[in-house]
Design an enzyme around this catalytic site. Structure first.
Site, short mmCIF file in Angstrom:
data_model
loop_
_atom_site.label_atom_id
_atom_site.label_comp_id
_atom_site.label_asym_id
_atom_site.label_seq_id
_atom_site.Cartn_x
_atom_site.Cartn_y
_atom_site.Cartn_z
CG HIS A 65 -5.67 -2.24 1.60
ND1 HIS A 65 -5.24 -2.09 0.29
CD2 HIS A 65 -4.90 -1.38 2.33
CE1 HIS A 65 -4.29 -1.19 0.23
NE2 HIS A 65 -4.06 -0.74 1.45
CB SER A 71 -0.94 -0.04 1.21
OG SER A 71 -1.90 0.98 1.16
CG ASP A 131 -7.29 -3.46 -1.83
OD1 ASP A 131 -7.76 -2.50 -1.20
OD2 ASP A 131 -6.07 -3.71 -1.89
#
Length: 448
Positions: A422, A215, A392
């Protein structure tokens, strides 16, 4: 009254009043729960004939109580001790950035030979820390352990302002220093990414490193490289889990409302310096309460995690260990960093921090903050591997497609992981089956 004075008053009110009150309240809950549990256990044991015969001495009874005071595996143990207990070599390193921030990196490896030519850097995401990679703490399930077992030299980074990277060369006390917490995503991109990569290269004396980001760990690399594309020469390959260059299709309901109501901006402009940066004692009490009263605490904190990051209906998180997780997580960050992520969503681009028209004009020479020059990433030519979960809610296929159009696609692979959210790239109990074998293949291909 000057607005800066209001911010300063709020800052110290938060530090000296709100935090202590929260600590006291949590402590009362924690110790009350413990007393209630032990009293209940004692009363019930009076009616159970098969219970352990009691030694009437006060010292024996006291020892029994003391031995029970820390019953939850991993909750009261330092994160670093949990890793050491697995039998790996462990080192903690301090990295100094160009602007004086002190970052902590963890290094683990199986022996001292380091047969592979390229060390591996694992960089956590927003509000996270190096501990996130060890959530499952099992040699078969945990990516750093899997890599170490195969002889890799593994480095786990922490960005400035998370619980493991709180320090500065100029400030003796950072908890009470507004200057220290005045850092945004721009600082992670400008200073932390570069310092981490160069430090690992210097210590290991290797020509290149393999960079694996989750991320925000990918975002800060993209931002730095967009301004310094030649820095890719320090990287052998780039691996991104839930990569985020754009988040214009954010599907977290909680975050959508937080953006609409400007919640994080209000927190920031009132002077509250950081978000989810807890003292160890605070985390420990939350972790223990998740075991003691799971119906309330585990469900509550797991729901917070759901709202922030989103999970599929049949999530892959081992909830029996959730108390252990929150005893060491989250890592937290400066509030200003989160505000900038909210700005990313509103502007639908990766851009510098928006201070408002007047200050932007002074800092950037224009009313609006400039975007990062991500078109330069067309020259980002090293091998790249991206993984995106179909569930996600932070990054999605549309944002991924927009990102891929900004990149050189000559040496690039994209893989979709079915039903992954996620945090599943790092926390899922089946990642060692669905995700990590592909990562290991890509790493092996780039060890020549």
């Amino acid at each position: 009254m000057n607005f800066q004075i209001i911010q300063t008053i709020t800052f110290y009110f938060f530090i000296w009043v709100l935090k202590p009150i929260a600590n006291v309240g949590l402590s009362l809950t924690y110790y009350s729960a413990y007393i209630a549990i032990y009293l209940t256990d004692y009363v019930l044991s009076l009616f159970v004939r098969e219970c352990e015969s009691r030694n009437p001495t006060i010292f024996h009874n006291l020892r029994k109580v003391l031995n029970k005071l820390k019953p939850y595996s991993g909750v009261y143990t330092q994160a670093t001790d949990i890793i050491l207990a697995q039998g790996y070599n462990f080192e903690s390193h301090k990295v100094i950035t160009e602007d004086g921030y002190i970052l902590t990196m963890w290094r683990i490896y199986k022996d001292g030979t380091h047969p592979h030519p390229h060390p591996i850097i694992l960089q956590h995401g927003l509000l996270d820390s190096s501990w996130s990679w060890f959530i499952n703490n099992d040699k078969k399930l945990t990516l750093p352990y899997i890599l170490a077992e195969q002889g890799y030299d593994v480095w786990l980074a922490n960005n400035r302002g998370n619980k493991y990277s709180i320090g500065h060369t100029k400030f003796q006390s950072v908890n009470y220093n507004q200057q220290y917490w005045d850092c945004s995503f721009d600082d992670l991109a400008k200073y932390d990414f570069k310092a981490i990569v160069l430090y690992v290269k210097n210590i290991t004396q290797r020509a290149k490193v393999i960079y694996l980001g989750h991320s925000q760990g990918t975002t800060q690399a993209f931002a730095y490289l967009s301004n310094n594309i030649e820095f890719q020469n320090h990287l052998k390959c780039f691996i991104g889990l839930g990569p985020a260059m754009f988040i214009s299709n954010l599907r977290s309901t909680f975050l959508q409302w937080a953006i609409k109501l400007y919640i994080f901006e209000i927190i920031y402009y009132l002077g509250i310096p950081y978000f989810f940066v807890f003292d160890d004692g605070f985390n420990i009490k939350i972790g223990a309460l998740c075991y003691m009263i799971p119906l309330i605490f585990r469900n509550f904190f797991f729901e917070i995690t759901n709202q922030l990051c989103g999970f599929p209906q049949k999530n892959k998180i081992d909830l029996t260990r959730f108390g252990n997780m929150v005893a060491h997580e989250p890592g937290g960050c400066a509030t200003k960093n989160i505000v900038q992520w909210m700005q990313f969503f509103r502007s639908k681009q990766l851009q510098y921090f928006d201070y408002g028209a007047t200050q932007n004009q002074a800092l950037y020479g224009q009313r609006d903050p400039p975007p990062y020059p991500v078109d330069n990433l067309k020259n980002f030519t090293i091998p790249k591997y991206f993984y995106l979960g179909t569930k996600d809610v932070i990054t999605d296929t549309d944002d991924l497609g927009k990102m891929l159009n900004k990149l050189d696609q000559t040496h690039m692979k994209v893989e979709f992981i079915d039903d992954y959210a996620h945090l599943d790239y790092v926390w899922a109990v089946d990642a060692h089956v669905k995700l990590y074998p592909s990562i290991l293949r890509n790493i092996k291909e780039n060890q020549n």
